[in-house]
Design a protein around this motif. Structure first.
Motif, PDB file in Angstrom:
ATOM      1  N   PRO A  53       5.491 -14.857   6.032  1.00 49.61           N
ATOM      2  CA  PRO A  53       5.231 -13.556   5.396  1.00 49.61           C
ATOM      3  C   PRO A  53       3.975 -12.847   5.899  1.00 49.61           C
ATOM      4  O   PRO A  53       4.023 -11.640   6.171  1.00 49.61           O
ATOM      5  CB  PRO A  53       5.114 -13.902   3.906  1.00 49.61           C
TER       6      PRO A  53
ATOM      7  N   GLU B 228       3.742  -9.175   7.696  1.00 57.05           N
ATOM      8  CA  GLU B 228       2.967  -8.083   7.125  1.00 57.05           C
ATOM      9  C   GLU B 228       2.017  -7.494   8.163  1.00 57.05           C
ATOM     10  O   GLU B 228       1.942  -6.289   8.346  1.00 57.05           O
ATOM     11  CB  GLU B 228       2.144  -8.651   5.978  1.00 57.05           C
TER      12      GLU B 228
ATOM     13  N   VAL C 157      11.969 -13.156   3.905  1.00 53.92           N
ATOM     14  CA  VAL C 157      11.216 -11.904   4.050  1.00 53.92           C
ATOM     15  C   VAL C 157      11.851 -11.030   5.121  1.00 53.92           C
ATOM     16  O   VAL C 157      12.084 -11.465   6.239  1.00 53.92           O
ATOM     17  CB  VAL C 157       9.726 -12.141   4.436  1.00 53.92           C
TER      18      VAL C 157
END
Ligand code: DC
Length: 227
Positions: free
Chosen positions: A105, A109, A188
């Motif tokens: 994740p 990001e 994700v």
């Protein structure tokens, strides 16, 4: 304000080739987001970190520098900490790990922010897995490219041959199927078609046909934006 064309789809669906052609014809800046994940993966390999060492990998993101430059032919070159890694990021050692690394994740990001930053104030065509769903959910045009795994492996092998990278068809097909599964089932930003994306199965289409189709879709949208 920038105009964003998002091209998503699985490995070997033609995103790279098509994005380059359409970008050149329409004067859009071409951004290959997969290569940014490949640079992070190469840095992980160079540092000999294991996939489970998430904390070390996340810390690494603060230390490495990824740069995109154009060579004399106008081809995008990727630099990791000042070194041209454009070829090394396409090798099997990176292929084997990139999908898993890209689904951490924090890595996602950070890379999504990096990708948004590069696009800022520009008219871009950006290719990846989650551009229309996650990086630019409000992109002006969203295309989802697809083709059978066998056709995609065939294309990837041809590409590798041209780049002087040694791989067998079976090796590529196996890696493509593995990455498809990994990318589509990720917790994700999994690889999936955005609801408002146009789906194109390119298995039976030539590069020219796909490019022309996308150019006409983009032009139609551009005309609406200008009016
Ligand atoms: O497009 P590519 O094969 O170079 O991408 C390499 C890997 O990076 C792919 O297995 C999934 C990941 N990726 C991603 O998760 N999100 C993107 N926007 C682009 C690539």
């Amino acid at each position: 304000m920038s105009f964003i064309v998002a091209i998503d789809g699985p490995a070997g669906s033609g995103k790279g080739t098509i994005t380059k052609i359409v970008g050149e014809k329409l004067g859009l800046v071409n951004i290959d987001t997969g290569a940014t994940y490949r640079c992070v993966t190469l840095a992980v390999i160079n540092n000999k970190y294991k996939l489970e060492e998430t904390e070390k990998i996340v810390n690494l993101l603060n230390k490495i520098k990824i740069e995109i430059k154009k060579d004399l032919k106008g081809e995008e070159q990727f630099f990791l900490d000042g070194e041209d890694v454009s070829k090394e990021i396409r090798t099997p050692k990176v292929n084997e790990l990139v999908s898993q690394i890209s689904h951490i994740p924090e890595v996602r990001e950070r890379m999504a922010d990096f990708q948004r930053n590069i696009a800022q104030g520009k008219n871009v065509i950006m290719e990846g897995r989650d551009i229309g769903t996650n990086v630019f959910p409000n992109a002006n045009v969203k295309i989802y490219l697809d083709a059978t795994p066998e056709e995609r492996a065939r294309r990837r092998q041809k590409q590798n041959e041209e780049k002087g990278i040694q791989t067998t068809f079976e090796e590529i097909l196996e890696n493509i199927k593995f990455r498809d599964n990994n990318d589509k089932t990720s917790k994700v930003a999994p690889l999936k078609q955005a609801e408002d994306a146009i789906y194109l199965d390119t298995s039976e289409m030539t590069i020219e046909e796909v490019s022309e189709k996308i150019i006409s879709i983009v032009n139609e949208k551009l005309n609406k934006v200008i009016k």
